[in-house]
Design a protein around this motif. Structure first.
Motif, mmCIF file in Angstrom:
data_model
loop_
_atom_site.group_PDB
_atom_site.id
_atom_site.type_symbol
_atom_site.label_atom_id
_atom_site.label_comp_id
_atom_site.label_asym_id
_atom_site.label_seq_id
_atom_site.Cartn_x
_atom_site.Cartn_y
_atom_site.Cartn_z
ATOM 1 N N UNK A 33 8.107 -7.880 0.132
ATOM 2 C CA UNK A 33 7.243 -8.363 1.212
ATOM 3 C C UNK A 33 5.960 -8.974 0.640
ATOM 4 N N UNK A 34 5.365 -8.275 -0.325
ATOM 5 C CA UNK A 34 4.115 -8.768 -0.912
ATOM 6 C C UNK A 34 4.332 -10.100 -1.641
ATOM 7 N N UNK A 35 5.489 -10.228 -2.296
ATOM 8 C CA UNK A 35 5.769 -11.507 -2.974
ATOM 9 C C UNK A 35 5.883 -12.638 -1.938
ATOM 10 N N UNK A 36 6.574 -12.344 -0.816
ATOM 11 C CA UNK A 36 6.721 -13.378 0.232
ATOM 12 C C UNK A 36 5.353 -13.752 0.796
ATOM 13 N N UNK A 37 4.495 -12.741 1.000
ATOM 14 C CA UNK A 37 3.169 -13.019 1.562
ATOM 15 C C UNK A 37 2.359 -13.900 0.606
ATOM 16 N N UNK A 91 -1.740 -8.397 2.258
ATOM 17 C CA UNK A 91 -0.347 -8.720 1.887
ATOM 18 C C UNK A 91 0.567 -7.531 2.196
ATOM 19 N N UNK A 92 -0.018 -6.444 2.705
ATOM 20 C CA UNK A 92 0.737 -5.188 2.853
ATOM 21 C C UNK A 92 1.806 -5.295 3.947
ATOM 22 N N UNK A 93 2.706 -4.335 3.979
ATOM 23 C CA UNK A 93 3.840 -4.445 4.899
ATOM 24 C C UNK A 93 3.484 -4.421 6.388
ATOM 25 N N UNK A 94 2.265 -4.047 6.761
ATOM 26 C CA UNK A 94 1.907 -4.110 8.187
ATOM 27 C C UNK A 94 1.330 -5.485 8.552
ATOM 28 N N UNK A 95 1.206 -6.351 7.553
ATOM 29 C CA UNK A 95 0.762 -7.727 7.811
ATOM 30 C C UNK A 95 2.006 -8.610 7.753
ATOM 31 N N UNK A 96 2.125 -9.523 8.710
ATOM 32 C CA UNK A 96 3.321 -10.378 8.736
ATOM 33 C C UNK A 96 2.908 -11.854 8.711
ATOM 34 N N UNK A 97 3.876 -12.724 8.989
ATOM 35 C CA UNK A 97 3.572 -14.161 8.927
ATOM 36 C C UNK A 97 2.454 -14.540 9.905
ATOM 37 N N UNK A 98 2.497 -13.929 11.101
ATOM 38 C CA UNK A 98 1.452 -14.249 12.093
ATOM 39 C C UNK A 98 0.080 -13.828 11.552
ATOM 40 N N UNK A 99 0.031 -12.685 10.853
ATOM 41 C CA UNK A 99 -1.242 -12.230 10.267
ATOM 42 C C UNK A 99 -1.735 -13.268 9.262
ATOM 43 N N UNK A 100 -0.801 -13.746 8.421
ATOM 44 C CA UNK A 100 -1.187 -14.713 7.387
ATOM 45 C C UNK A 100 -1.707 -15.990 8.038
ATOM 46 N N UNK A 101 -1.008 -16.459 9.075
ATOM 47 C CA UNK A 101 -1.437 -17.714 9.729
ATOM 48 C C UNK A 101 -2.819 -17.534 10.369
ATOM 49 N N UNK A 119 -3.631 2.301 11.965
ATOM 50 C CA UNK A 119 -4.293 1.248 11.178
ATOM 51 C C UNK A 119 -3.381 0.031 10.989
ATOM 52 N N UNK A 120 -3.780 -1.053 11.627
ATOM 53 C CA UNK A 120 -3.066 -2.334 11.544
ATOM 54 C C UNK A 120 -4.088 -3.429 11.257
ATOM 55 N N UNK A 121 -3.626 -4.638 10.869
ATOM 56 C CA UNK A 121 -4.621 -5.664 10.519
ATOM 57 C C UNK A 121 -5.745 -5.840 11.542
ATOM 58 N N UNK A 122 -5.415 -5.771 12.845
ATOM 59 C CA UNK A 122 -6.478 -6.009 13.833
ATOM 60 C C UNK A 122 -7.411 -4.807 13.996
ATOM 61 N N UNK A 123 -6.964 -3.617 13.567
ATOM 62 C CA UNK A 123 -7.802 -2.428 13.753
ATOM 63 C C UNK A 123 -8.479 -1.982 12.459
ATOM 64 N N UNK A 124 -8.146 -2.644 11.344
ATOM 65 C CA UNK A 124 -8.635 -2.163 10.049
ATOM 66 C C UNK A 124 -10.158 -2.144 9.954
ATOM 67 N N UNK A 156 -10.592 -10.511 14.667
ATOM 68 C CA UNK A 156 -9.367 -9.702 14.479
ATOM 69 C C UNK A 156 -8.708 -9.968 13.134
ATOM 70 N N UNK A 157 -9.525 -10.317 12.133
ATOM 71 C CA UNK A 157 -8.971 -10.642 10.814
ATOM 72 C C UNK A 157 -9.341 -9.536 9.819
ATOM 73 N N UNK A 158 -8.340 -9.070 9.090
ATOM 74 C CA UNK A 158 -8.554 -8.010 8.101
ATOM 75 C C UNK A 158 -8.978 -8.655 6.786
ATOM 76 N N UNK A 159 -10.278 -8.793 6.627
ATOM 77 C CA UNK A 159 -10.804 -9.505 5.463
ATOM 78 C C UNK A 159 -11.440 -8.499 4.508
ATOM 79 N N UNK A 160 -11.028 -8.506 3.265
ATOM 80 C CA UNK A 160 -11.586 -7.566 2.288
ATOM 81 C C UNK A 160 -12.709 -8.211 1.501
ATOM 82 N N UNK A 161 -13.590 -7.387 0.942
ATOM 83 C CA UNK A 161 -14.766 -7.920 0.231
ATOM 84 C C UNK A 161 -14.670 -7.767 -1.284
ATOM 85 N N UNK A 162 -13.606 -7.143 -1.797
ATOM 86 C CA UNK A 162 -13.497 -6.970 -3.262
ATOM 87 C C UNK A 162 -13.721 -8.274 -3.967
#
Ligand code: PLP
Length: 388
Positions: free
Chosen positions: A270-274, A364-374, A207-212, A321-327
């Protein structure tokens, strides 16, 4: 005491030590921890429990299971937390407890809530399920109220598959929670513990951002077929307690929790940086990003952002390929909740309802990085912010 029970005790104590309180009690899920706290506080028929009208139905069930009535308070639009200025008016002679939910990880205004609660002689219980590591006025969330509860479910700040914990610094309340557990708590079935262990391995590997998005749909399908240990069962969309609700934590979950505690500092950093990165990228993309309350140092479980067309954002995210939550999809997330059975009717919390229509959330989790955020921000930019 068996070796398994000792492992669970070690996790309870390690977590309580990390938080800086006396006692921890581990449970099968966060909602079970909440139930144990409310029962230990004597919540029962005829009582009211105050909650934000922007929560998950699993957070309301324990109130209903005890025969009490949930009473909903609308939210502040920036932190999504209960609006403290509306709280006092919702207190009645039947109010028994205030639940301070730190939504997404943004700390509630705990000074104001604690002052009000002290004036009105009410205990505050903190819902820290989304707020591991957040601080307010330099103090960790979870150390202000009489007690707090935590969730370690898949999408929470750290995961034991599913799992939860109650914490308190109050020796008397700890004794009463222990009594509630001694009286009724059962161990989870061994087969369920083994299935959950297998699921943790699959989760870590696949489970990674693109597969979530794919993994979540598959998980929900397998849950409906009864082939995996699900996060919630269909019986939990009714306000009656299912027979297998009041379960403790298994040793496998506790071992996973102990491992997670070993790297909690880097997880939180990591979460604070994200969060800072999303603040920056969204401001550049035209969103008005409100400055964080100087008293609050949030650690976000997910980064909430308002968009012009939530339905479209959610529908098109998997292909992008974006891990978008609905909460939160509705004031008592998710949309399947029969809200009338929980005393919620449309219009009760208008700002929460607006947030449900507009807010999606980013990882914001540790499997998401700067590229994920961008990539995530470029995606929501295509949808755009809501019109004001
Ligand atoms: C704010 C909040 N509180 C409590 C819970 C319950 O946690 P758990 O799923 O571990 O029972 C959840 C999620 O389900 C939640 O989002």
């Amino acid at each position: 005491m068996s070796e398994n029970s000792q492992t669970v005790r070690r996790f309870e104590q390690a977590f309580a030590d990390w938080l800086g309180v006396r006692s921890g009690f581990a449970f099968w899920k966060g909602r079970v921890a909440m139930y144990a706290i409310l029962k230990a506080l004597g919540v029962g028929a005829g009582d009211e429990v105050l909650l934000p009208g922007y929560t998950c139905v699993m957070d309301v069930n324990p109130v209903k299971y005890l025969g009490a009535t949930p009473a909903y308070v609308d939210i502040e639009p920036v932190t999504y937390n209960m609006d403290v200025d509306l709280l006092e008016a919702r207190i009645t002679p039947r109010t028994k407890v205030i639940i301070a939910q730190h939504t997404y990880g943004y700390p509630c205004r705990m000074d104001a809530i604690m002052d009000l609660a002290a004036r009105r002689g009410l205990p505050v219980v903190e819902d820290c399920c989304l707020a591991l590591g957040s601080t307010y006025q330099g103090r960790r969330c979870g150390t202000f109220g009489a007690a707090a509860y935590w969730s370690f479910q898949w999408n929470k700040p750290f995961t034991t598959g599913i799992g939860g914990l109650a914490t308190t610094d109050d020796a008397d309340l700890a004794g009463r929670i222990r009594e509630v557990c001694d009286e009724r708590l059962r161990a989870p079935p061994r087969k369920t513990g083994l299935m959950l262990a297998a699921q943790r391995i699959v989760y870590r590997t696949l489970v990674y951002p693109r597969t979530t998005a794919f993994a979540t749909s598959l998980f929900r399908w397998l849950t409906r077929k009864g082939m995996v240990v699900g996060s919630s069962s269909t019986r939990e969309f009714r306000p009656e307690m299912p027979p297998d609700f009041f379960l403790g934590m298994g040793a496998g979950q506790a071992r996973a929790g102990l491992r997670q505690l070993c790297w909690i500092d880097s997880n939180l950093a990591h979460r604070r940086r994200m969060k800072c990165l999303y603040d920056e990228l969204l401001a550049e993309a035209g969103w008005s990003v409100a400055p964080t309350d100087p008293d609050a140092d949030p650690v976000l479980v997910r980064y909430p952002v308002r968009v012009a067309d939530k339905a479209r954002a959610v529908a098109e995210a998997p292909a992008a390929g974006v891990e978008l939550g609905t909460w939160f999809e509705c004031p008592l997330h998710p949309n399947e909740t029969p809200m009338h059975l929980y005393g919620y009717h449309e219009g009760l919390c208008p700002l929460a309802e607006q947030a449900c229509r507009e807010v999606v959330n980013l990882p914001t989790h540790p499997r998401a990085d700067e590229a994920t955020a961008r990539r995530s921000v470029a995606y929501v930019r295509r949808i755009g912010p809501p019109e004001v």
